[in-house]
Design a protein around this motif. Sequence first.
Motif, short mmCIF file in Angstrom:
data_model
loop_
_atom_site.label_atom_id
_atom_site.label_comp_id
_atom_site.label_asym_id
_atom_site.label_seq_id
_atom_site.Cartn_x
_atom_site.Cartn_y
_atom_site.Cartn_z
N THR A 373 -2.53 -10.02 -0.15
CA THR A 373 -2.39 -9.19 1.06
C THR A 373 -1.61 -9.94 2.15
N ARG A 450 -1.36 -2.34 -4.27
CA ARG A 450 -1.10 -2.16 -2.83
C ARG A 450 -0.73 -3.47 -2.15
N GLU A 451 -1.42 -4.53 -2.50
CA GLU A 451 -1.11 -5.81 -1.87
C GLU A 451 0.34 -6.22 -2.19
N LEU A 454 2.65 -3.85 -0.16
CA LEU A 454 2.63 -4.22 1.26
C LEU A 454 3.52 -5.44 1.49
N ARG B 375 -10.50 -10.30 8.23
CA ARG B 375 -9.46 -9.75 9.10
C ARG B 375 -9.92 -9.63 10.55
N GLN B 431 -7.67 -3.71 1.34
CA GLN B 431 -6.74 -3.21 0.31
C GLN B 431 -7.38 -2.99 -1.06
#
Lengths: 478, 478
Positions: A373, A450-451, A454, B375, B431
């Motif tokens: 990520t 997705r990571e 991204l 995060r 994610q």
Amino acid sequence: MKKITLWALASSLFIACTTETKKPEVASNTLSSEEKIDSTNIKQLFNTALTKGKSYEWLRDLTQNIGGRLSGSPEAEKAVLWSKELMKNVGLDSVWLQPVMVPHWVRGEKEEAYYTINGEKKNVPICALGFSIATPSNGLTGEVVEVKSLDEAKEMGDKLKGKIVFFNGAFDNTLINTFQAYGGCVGQRFSGARVCSEFGAKGVIVRSMTNGIDDYPHTGTMGYGDIPKEQYIPAAAISSRAAELLSNDLKTNPNLEFYFKQSCETLPDAPSHNVIGEIKGTENPEKIIVVGGHLDSWDLGEGAHDDGTGVVQSLEVAYLFKKNSIKPKNTIRIVFFMNEENGTRGAKEYAEQAKQNNEIHVAGLESDAGGHTPRGFSIDANGKNTQLVKSWKKLLAPYGLHDLIKGGSGADIGPLKNDEITLVGYRPDSQRYFDYHHTSIDTFDKVNKRELELGSASMASLVYLMDKYLYTEDKVKP
Amino acid sequence: MKKITLWALASSLFIACTTETKKPEVASNTLSSEEKIDSTNIKQLFNTALTKGKSYEWLRDLTQNIGGRLSGSPEAEKAVLWSKELMKNVGLDSVWLQPVMVPHWVRGEKEEAYYTINGEKKNVPICALGFSIATPSNGLTGEVVEVKSLDEAKEMGDKLKGKIVFFNGAFDNTLINTFQAYGGCVGQRFSGARVCSEFGAKGVIVRSMTNGIDDYPHTGTMGYGDIPKEQYIPAAAISSRAAELLSNDLKTNPNLEFYFKQSCETLPDAPSHNVIGEIKGTENPEKIIVVGGHLDSWDLGEGAHDDGTGVVQSLEVAYLFKKNSIKPKNTIRIVFFMNEENGTRGAKEYAEQAKQNNEIHVAGLESDAGGHTPRGFSIDANGKNTQLVKSWKKLLAPYGLHDLIKGGSGADIGPLKNDEITLVGYRPDSQRYFDYHHTSIDTFDKVNKRELELGSASMASLVYLMDKYLYTEDKVKP
């Protein structure tokens, strides 16, 4: 049962859903009109990556149908041809191969290691380090001297004579960025054999470079430096769990004998290629922004996070530009570098050719820290350009890109360094990276779609901004 | 081969290692003397978590030796006793169980589903939704009406009569925070059956709540609201890949018949418990900072990320305080809430008892968004306290905690909400979360040790700061 009210259940869902809302750090009314355009274009790059991204399927193909691709191997050459075809399919304006001779080290048969303690034979997960020589064909046996660092080995001096030196320096897990922990240990792996051979050691085994305790030997490169070839001694990595066990067993049996066998060898250099493709710039086609990762990998796994993710993300930058009809002012050149793992010959050849051809590189972006990520970018540039890149934080932070820090870029674009070029390394989250690094489990299934996407979009956004804002005539030197 | 120079190889390692250096956002010379103390203490909390953390082994025990633990199940009660013993072993000043009656829904036999198209039987991965009724014992067959949302279903109205309604609204993958995408879809799952039963549908199947295309049905709770019991219709989730296939097959065969069978039922409420332990405050023992996650989970997997990670991280906050001899001014109370997944009865009972006993809660922190890399935090508090928490960013950002945003906290501490309390939700990276959420693959192996420990330390750091700075007499109301 008591009635579960809609309210009660819905409230829990509501909390889960609405409270996670992540707003851009800077509200849109604090953006200039030009920044609003940039914000919209960046959002569009992310939208495309996350809904029409191709990188994940490219990576599946590369890792599962070709697999590990060490420099000089048939798989590496298969990957070169695969890459060329893929770049053409993406519709780059031109695609070519740049020849480069690369080291050709081969692992040979699967390595073997064990020691016996109290009558019990303990097998040890082991693998040769890249460029190591083989053991004798019937293996190597010796008493073990454990040290925690190169300095400790040097202090031992002649006590290493005739021994197998066991480097057991562990990662400093208190370092939040795991690459720093790697930096604190990797010297043992790279230079352990060179240092110990000078004191007459017969072999070196090194604790694997990882944060955790696992059963996978982590390979990686080493070097003998300038010592005469006849003084080379074999070097291998053992799993971190085996290192812990061996260290413990040495406390009670300091004279135990360790056996290992490996048949690796370094063959003559082999021909290979960097794979290059570009989108021609509309205004300054002679000015180049290079974007890349490395195509080669170690042989044990599939080279997924290291660095399959980097090459597919780099190509996806071009794909996202084309898909969104973004026509760059400068030429965007995608490079899949060969031989980062053991020699960086591709990187050196690329820089050498750029110099010889008087190419003007205004910027470079490299992805070689895994496909996790996004966290940010590391900037290697002069003060003015570093500040400019940092000024884009408000546009990038909404995508988790908070870390815009001064630092290095990457091994493959590093040789392009000069006073004017802006070199940047993409920095995903580092926590899981050394779980897989240089092992048999650096495989496709460890990458999250997705990571990965991204990351592609993060890189495309930075390239978009660099293309738009970075270049001014007075900054460029051939 | 050409000689691989030490310089050449070392330079590549050097770049990899040094350039990742991540400095605190604010240099230490910009910190006040009090902030320097805080910075040192926070670093120590992280060091302890990353070198002596216990949460990973606790999680292994909970997930692998007890496993999924749906409210009312024998596993949930086993988990209650396990938690009580564990809290005692950590050395909390007092540990107790708080009784609460919980819904007791059971899945029954493994569900089954298929449809036939062009003579080919296609099996469909399916699972009943929590609180759904069973199908008839020989299953349910019907023609399928596909819709993408509750609104679309309502528009169809009487066309749903006698049909199985297929909710196929997909996650909006352009949303960076995946919880927002979940929020945009979960209404179908929660209310689909209620809405469609009013129009005479005979059953509901829902596309699983996930970003990706996978083969796992994702369960979750649903509700029938106030409709009469005889109008209840069965509801189930099908995998996202099956949803894609079915949607495609319906285009060519709109009259295909879908079959599914499930034998779930809701039994009478069962006795259960919240598990509570605390470290007494040295200055204001009557003031409570509650830290928690939920002990129950869905039954399909091991309840690892949802929410095994949250409970072990919460307890590790207390462990890190004790290990570092931090004596909080206020009482730190660790709560493992029961029944978050289908009822939040534990949360309600906890808040109700707090009110009845005139307990003073000054703050709450919940971890229920998975165990991934940190995060930030989402803050639900009045303006003054929200600003205070945001002011700690320079102390927290070096650990990846950049997102300090106004928002909700969590379903389990939410009921404590008042004008003065500071409620905070821990927010790891989102994610990967819905890859596993409510499935059979929400298992221990999906959790990374360092990411988990970084979360514990992040939470401990926030609790340390809240304990030190948040409470002032004028802010507290019983």
